[in-house]
Enzyme design. Sequence first.
Site, PDB file in Angstrom:
ATOM      1  N   THR A 155       0.884  -1.163   0.000  1.00 55.17           N
ATOM      2  CA  THR A 155       0.000   0.000   0.000  1.00 55.17           C
ATOM      3  C   THR A 155       0.923   1.214   0.000  1.00 55.17           C
ATOM      4  O   THR A 155       2.017   1.174   0.589  1.00 55.17           O
ATOM      5  CB  THR A 155      -0.922   0.050   1.232  1.00 55.17           C
ATOM      6  OG1 THR A 155      -0.119   0.159   2.420  1.00 55.17           O
ATOM      7  CG2 THR A 155      -1.790  -1.194   1.321  1.00 55.17           C
ATOM      8  N   HIS A 156       0.510   2.261  -0.697  1.00 55.13           N
ATOM      9  CA  HIS A 156       1.336   3.455  -0.848  1.00 55.13           C
ATOM     10  C   HIS A 156       2.703   3.135  -1.463  1.00 55.13           C
ATOM     11  O   HIS A 156       3.676   3.859  -1.268  1.00 55.13           O
ATOM     12  CB  HIS A 156       1.540   4.173   0.504  1.00 55.13           C
ATOM     13  CG  HIS A 156       0.273   4.464   1.229  1.00 55.13           C
ATOM     14  ND1 HIS A 156      -0.518   5.561   0.950  1.00 55.13           N
ATOM     15  CD2 HIS A 156      -0.375   3.768   2.214  1.00 55.13           C
ATOM     16  CE1 HIS A 156      -1.577   5.552   1.735  1.00 55.13           C
ATOM     17  NE2 HIS A 156      -1.526   4.475   2.504  1.00 55.13           N
ATOM     18  N   SER A 277      18.760   0.070 -25.966  1.00 54.06           N
ATOM     19  CA  SER A 277      19.084   1.482 -26.096  1.00 54.06           C
ATOM     20  C   SER A 277      20.066   1.685 -27.244  1.00 54.06           C
ATOM     21  O   SER A 277      20.929   0.843 -27.481  1.00 54.06           O
ATOM     22  CB  SER A 277      19.707   1.997 -24.794  1.00 54.06           C
ATOM     23  OG  SER A 277      20.334   3.240 -24.982  1.00 54.06           O
ATOM     24  N   LYS A 283      21.025  -1.904 -21.672  1.00 50.82           N
ATOM     25  CA  LYS A 283      19.617  -1.649 -21.399  1.00 50.82           C
ATOM     26  C   LYS A 283      18.695  -2.720 -21.985  1.00 50.82           C
ATOM     27  O   LYS A 283      18.919  -3.236 -23.070  1.00 50.82           O
ATOM     28  CB  LYS A 283      19.188  -0.290 -21.956  1.00 50.82           C
ATOM     29  CG  LYS A 283      19.823   0.901 -21.276  1.00 50.82           C
ATOM     30  CD  LYS A 283      19.397   1.039 -19.831  1.00 50.82           C
ATOM     31  CE  LYS A 283      17.915   1.307 -19.679  1.00 50.82           C
ATOM     32  NZ  LYS A 283      17.500   2.576 -20.293  1.00 50.82           N
ATOM     33  N   GLU A 290       5.182  -0.094 -21.338  1.00 48.15           N
ATOM     34  CA  GLU A 290       5.205   1.368 -21.370  1.00 48.15           C
ATOM     35  C   GLU A 290       4.249   1.916 -22.430  1.00 48.15           C
ATOM     36  O   GLU A 290       3.550   2.915 -22.201  1.00 48.15           O
ATOM     37  CB  GLU A 290       6.629   1.853 -21.639  1.00 48.15           C
ATOM     38  CG  GLU A 290       7.576   1.633 -20.467  1.00 48.15           C
ATOM     39  CD  GLU A 290       9.012   1.997 -20.777  1.00 48.15           C
ATOM     40  OE1 GLU A 290       9.813   2.029 -19.825  1.00 48.15           O
ATOM     41  OE2 GLU A 290       9.354   2.237 -21.957  1.00 48.15           O
ATOM     42  N   TYR A 317     -29.984  13.911 -37.013  1.00 43.14           N
ATOM     43  CA  TYR A 317     -28.602  13.766 -37.457  1.00 43.14           C
ATOM     44  C   TYR A 317     -27.954  15.139 -37.643  1.00 43.14           C
ATOM     45  O   TYR A 317     -28.580  16.084 -38.109  1.00 43.14           O
ATOM     46  CB  TYR A 317     -28.520  12.992 -38.778  1.00 43.14           C
ATOM     47  CG  TYR A 317     -27.082  12.757 -39.209  1.00 43.14           C
ATOM     48  CD1 TYR A 317     -26.337  11.717 -38.668  1.00 43.14           C
ATOM     49  CD2 TYR A 317     -26.465  13.603 -40.121  1.00 43.14           C
ATOM     50  CE1 TYR A 317     -25.019  11.518 -39.028  1.00 43.14           C
ATOM     51  CE2 TYR A 317     -25.139  13.418 -40.492  1.00 43.14           C
ATOM     52  CZ  TYR A 317     -24.412  12.377 -39.945  1.00 43.14           C
ATOM     53  OH  TYR A 317     -23.103  12.196 -40.297  1.00 43.14           O
TER      54      TYR A 317
END
Length: 471
Positions: A155-156, A277, A283, A290, A317
């Site tokens: 949590t948090h 990368s 990398k 993402e 319409y």
Amino acid sequence: MSKLWGGRFTKNTDVAVEEFTSSISFDWRLYREDIAGSIAHARMLAKCGIITADEADQIIAGLKSILADIEAGNFSFETALEDIHMNIERRLIERIGPVGGKLHTARSRNDQVALDTHMYLKREIAAIARLLWDLEAALVETAANHPDVIMPGYTHLQRAQPILFAHHMLAYFFMLARDFSRLQGVWERTDLMPLGAGALAGTTFPIDRFYVAEQLKFAKVYDNSLDAVSDRDYIIEFLAFASLLMLHLSRLSEEIILWSTAEFAFIELDDAHCTGSSIMPQKKNPDVAELVRGKTGRVYGHLMALLTVVKGLPLAYNKDLQEDKEALFDTIDTVKFSLRVYATMLRGMRVLGERMSEAARQDYANATDMADYLVKKGLPFRQAHEVVGRCVRYCLDAGKRLTDLSLAEFKQFSPLFEADIIDAIQIETCVAARNSYGGTSSTQVKHQLQTAKEVMAKQQAVLDLYTKGNV
């Protein structure tokens, strides 16, 4: 080029206006639905005696030949003809002569485009439902393949209590199961047949709308012609479904991204689902997760855009409604891409169970269980909370874990502690003890897995229904 609607006009349309108002650059996607709807309409016109059977046969043969041309890549869409309807109708008249002009009897482009969009979305709902089902399956498989892996629950974004990794995966399953249920609602309200509403007020011809609905596998017909041509609720509802689905995928993406870092090292993504990368050779970037996280905002934007378009429109319409297509098409593409790659990514993901377990043993994720231990010995929870808080403070200062303490050290904080405290706060014990319904114990997670399989079996029946409900 003369317009099929140009009889009332004395000037040609400005080229810039043609380009601005044309929708063929994106609504060409509706060609299958447009032709299928026109075939059903032609059959209905013949059935009702509005055109002859021979005329209907000519129209249907011409439409089928145009469909073959489009799918073979031998059809040129023209901006001057504005939209998919006019492009096909113009080609039909060129191919079979004036009889092709009878096809548009008793209909308008207003109810025609509404029909096309309903049919298109039904087809895409069926495809998305299957992809969503497969992602649910990937989550269930991942959970079932790692039944005993313990990880920290958070949590948090702070370690809170130990849980089973399978429990965490199944939380996302149940989110997606709700999404599937929402999609069923979208299907129900998309499965309405608008053709026959005309421009807005119906038609003077003796048509049979229910015959067309039967031909095109619609469950119901719109009861009100004004509503039929102006309704975009079903598209907005689909965009809302898509926004919630992408929200859930985005939350999972955030965790996948965190878990794949060296700081967490809870999972390793397959090389096939990552990129490198251009400058840093070491990398390995979680680009799929993402991108899904990033594309979520794109879907939200389409929902807000269409809500804004529709909110001030009078019946029936309005040209504004042309804006629904690009939002719908892009959302469909985004959702299908995200679901497809996500299921593959999860199946290729390696779960680093030992690292997860070690993280769960660090810090003080067993502190709540220690307080519960005292409560079971008769101490009120608030007092137990205070005792354990002081014990944690002692461990922080001494650089120890709770399980490192001796019984003598425990008794400094409460005489209620006995020798069994060490077993009571082992993370395996903590997990097993959370046996309330829906909890993280092995027994409860097995029950959740069984429930998930039962849910998916019911969903399979829905998938079969969707297949039968499309032309």
